[in-house]
Design a protein around this motif. Structure first.
Motif, PDB file in Angstrom:
ATOM      1  N   LEU A   1       0.845  -1.212   0.000  1.00  0.00           N
ATOM      2  CA  LEU A   1       0.000   0.000   0.000  1.00  0.00           C
ATOM      3  C   LEU A   1       0.874   1.253   0.000  1.00  0.00           C
ATOM      4  O   LEU A   1       0.575   2.237  -0.682  1.00  0.00           O
ATOM      5  CB  LEU A   1      -0.923  -0.005   1.231  1.00  0.00           C
ATOM      6  CG  LEU A   1      -1.898  -1.183   1.313  1.00  0.00           C
ATOM      7  CD1 LEU A   1      -2.673  -1.131   2.630  1.00  0.00           C
ATOM      8  CD2 LEU A   1      -2.850  -1.182   0.119  1.00  0.00           C
ATOM      9  N   VAL A   2       1.958   1.194   0.769  1.00  0.00           N
ATOM     10  CA  VAL A   2       2.893   2.327   0.814  1.00  0.00           C
ATOM     11  C   VAL A   2       3.547   2.497  -0.561  1.00  0.00           C
ATOM     12  O   VAL A   2       3.678   3.611  -1.084  1.00  0.00           O
ATOM     13  CB  VAL A   2       3.957   2.107   1.926  1.00  0.00           C
ATOM     14  CG1 VAL A   2       5.012   3.198   1.900  1.00  0.00           C
ATOM     15  CG2 VAL A   2       3.273   2.051   3.299  1.00  0.00           C
TER      16      VAL A   2
ATOM     17  N   HIS B   1      -4.187   4.807  14.158  1.00  0.00           N
ATOM     18  CA  HIS B   1      -2.857   5.427  14.063  1.00  0.00           C
ATOM     19  C   HIS B   1      -2.004   4.710  13.012  1.00  0.00           C
ATOM     20  O   HIS B   1      -1.295   5.339  12.228  1.00  0.00           O
ATOM     21  CB  HIS B   1      -2.133   5.389  15.415  1.00  0.00           C
ATOM     22  CG  HIS B   1      -2.779   6.260  16.453  1.00  0.00           C
ATOM     23  ND1 HIS B   1      -3.184   7.548  16.176  1.00  0.00           N
ATOM     24  CD2 HIS B   1      -3.110   6.035  17.758  1.00  0.00           C
ATOM     25  CE1 HIS B   1      -3.734   8.075  17.259  1.00  0.00           C
ATOM     26  NE2 HIS B   1      -3.705   7.181  18.230  1.00  0.00           N
ATOM     27  N   TYR B   2      -2.099   3.383  13.030  1.00  0.00           N
ATOM     28  CA  TYR B   2      -1.330   2.584  12.076  1.00  0.00           C
ATOM     29  C   TYR B   2      -1.756   2.919  10.634  1.00  0.00           C
ATOM     30  O   TYR B   2      -0.915   3.163   9.758  1.00  0.00           O
ATOM     31  CB  TYR B   2      -1.543   1.102  12.395  1.00  0.00           C
ATOM     32  CG  TYR B   2      -0.828   0.159  11.462  1.00  0.00           C
ATOM     33  CD1 TYR B   2       0.559   0.222  11.322  1.00  0.00           C
ATOM     34  CD2 TYR B   2      -1.538  -0.793  10.734  1.00  0.00           C
ATOM     35  CE1 TYR B   2       1.219  -0.653  10.464  1.00  0.00           C
ATOM     36  CE2 TYR B   2      -0.887  -1.668   9.891  1.00  0.00           C
ATOM     37  CZ  TYR B   2       0.486  -1.596   9.753  1.00  0.00           C
ATOM     38  OH  TYR B   2       1.134  -2.451   8.903  1.00  0.00           O
ATOM     39  N   ALA B   3      -3.068   2.973  10.407  1.00  0.00           N
ATOM     40  CA  ALA B   3      -3.578   3.259   9.055  1.00  0.00           C
ATOM     41  C   ALA B   3      -3.107   4.643   8.588  1.00  0.00           C
ATOM     42  O   ALA B   3      -2.667   4.812   7.445  1.00  0.00           O
ATOM     43  CB  ALA B   3      -5.103   3.191   9.049  1.00  0.00           C
ATOM     44  N   ARG B   4      -3.183   5.600   9.482  1.00  0.00           N
ATOM     45  CA  ARG B   4      -2.730   6.958   9.142  1.00  0.00           C
ATOM     46  C   ARG B   4      -1.230   6.967   8.816  1.00  0.00           C
ATOM     47  O   ARG B   4      -0.801   7.626   7.880  1.00  0.00           O
ATOM     48  CB  ARG B   4      -2.987   7.907  10.322  1.00  0.00           C
ATOM     49  CG  ARG B   4      -4.366   8.439  10.352  1.00  0.00           C
ATOM     50  CD  ARG B   4      -4.447   9.777   9.598  1.00  0.00           C
ATOM     51  NE  ARG B   4      -5.833  10.127   9.331  1.00  0.00           N
ATOM     52  CZ  ARG B   4      -6.475   9.865   8.205  1.00  0.00           C
ATOM     53  NH1 ARG B   4      -5.859   9.276   7.206  1.00  0.00           N
ATOM     54  NH2 ARG B   4      -7.731  10.199   8.051  1.00  0.00           N
ATOM     55  N   SER B   5      -0.441   6.201   9.600  1.00  0.00           N
ATOM     56  CA  SER B   5       1.018   6.202   9.385  1.00  0.00           C
ATOM     57  C   SER B   5       1.378   5.628   8.009  1.00  0.00           C
ATOM     58  O   SER B   5       2.427   5.941   7.458  1.00  0.00           O
ATOM     59  CB  SER B   5       1.736   5.414  10.498  1.00  0.00           C
ATOM     60  OG  SER B   5       1.548   4.030  10.307  1.00  0.00           O
ATOM     61  N   LEU B   6       0.500   4.797   7.460  1.00  0.00           N
ATOM     62  CA  LEU B   6       0.754   4.214   6.133  1.00  0.00           C
ATOM     63  C   LEU B   6       0.157   5.072   5.012  1.00  0.00           C
ATOM     64  O   LEU B   6       0.261   4.725   3.840  1.00  0.00           O
ATOM     65  CB  LEU B   6       0.162   2.805   6.051  1.00  0.00           C
ATOM     66  CG  LEU B   6       0.683   1.760   7.053  1.00  0.00           C
ATOM     67  CD1 LEU B   6      -0.049   0.438   6.862  1.00  0.00           C
ATOM     68  CD2 LEU B   6       2.182   1.555   6.901  1.00  0.00           C
ATOM     69  N   GLY B   7      -0.511   6.133   5.397  1.00  0.00           N
ATOM     70  CA  GLY B   7      -1.132   7.010   4.393  1.00  0.00           C
ATOM     71  C   GLY B   7      -2.413   6.444   3.812  1.00  0.00           C
ATOM     72  O   GLY B   7      -2.819   6.830   2.706  1.00  0.00           O
TER      73      GLY B   7
END
Ligand code: G3P
Ligand code: MG
Length: 249
Positions: free
Chosen positions: A151-152, A176-182
């Motif tokens: 995904l990244v 938070h995890y989902a946001r960190s991966l954009g």
């Protein structure tokens, strides 16, 4: 007034009514009036994105062995319909290009799942993005995957593309995890989305939810009542009735 906006996304097409991940199942989803289709993409031996769920051919086609070992020519010779019902004999494994092209007028949301967590498929992201760009479908596509690195990678290649985090194991503070991966959206196994508090947490982080595979009518009603973004189901016809019923309330 309470506005219901939950999208009805047909899992592998209308896979309760037609063989999964075939044009027949996608056509059925469109006839029913689904808002979107979810389907799985892998690469043929000659690097063409093809639509099939399993990494091997046995369960849903007349072929044998890994998808990655067959050229597109070989894959196209296979029957992908008879296993479901003899009425579907002759259904083929679709290529991504033909799926995007066939439904260009239908305003469907395409949830393209990259099936690259067991088989790596180098170049899958670029090949899929190239087709999305060719059709100018950036606004109609969400690319999702269990392979979160992928995904990244997609967003590195094309920052305009929306990605969706799929998971079927507990993740601590997944927002938070989902946001960190954009990621644009989060696609949990429905089991991980049972509390209103969890749903609110995702909403407060502006993360649309796409739980799967929601086939139980009570689960459908729960998610519709929570006004979540989308429901991924094998039963889009039944979900359509539930969404329509909620609008009348
Ligand atoms: O995209 C959600 C869902 O399709 C993930 O599981 O195994 O049905 O591809 P699977
Ligand atoms: Mg899938």
């Amino acid at each position: 007034m309470f506005i219901i906006r939950t999208l009805n996304v047909a899992h592998r097409g209308a896979s309760s009514l037609a063989p999964e991940n075939t044009i027949a199942s996608f056509d059925r989803a469109v006839e029913i009036g689904a808002d979107g289709i979810e389907f799985d993409v892998q690469l043929s031996k000659d690097s063409v994105p093809v639509v099939i769920h399993d990494e091997t051919l046995e369960r849903t086609t007349s072929g044998r062995g890994p998808v990655k070992d067959c050229t597109l020519f070989e894959l196209k010779k296979l029957d992908a319909g008879s296993w479901f019902d003899s009425r579907f004999e002759g259904e083929k494994i679709p290529v991504l290009d033909e799926v995007l092209d066939r439904y260009k007028a239908d305003n469907l949301l395409f949830n393209i799942e990259l099936k690259n967590s067991e088989t790596a498929y180098p170049g899958l992201e670029e090949a899929v993005l190239k087709l999305i760009e060719k059709h100018k479908f950036e606004g109609r596509v969400i690319i999702s995957s269990f392979n979160h690195d992928s995904l990244v990678t997609c967003r590195k290649h094309n920052p305009a593309i929306r990605t969706g985090l799929i998971y079927d194991q507990e993740i601590k503070e997944p927002w938070h995890y989902a946001r960190s991966l954009g990621c644009y959206s989060v696609h949990p196994l429905f089991f991980f989305l049972q509390s209103e508090e969890t749903i609110s947490e995702f909403k407060s982080h502006n993360l649309p939810l796409f739980p799967w595979i929601v086939n139980d009518p009570y689960q459908m009603e729960f998610f519709v009542s929570q006004d979540i973004e989308a429901i991924i189901t094998d039963y889009p016809r039944e979900l359509k009735k539930i969404i329509a019923g909620s609008r009348e309330k």
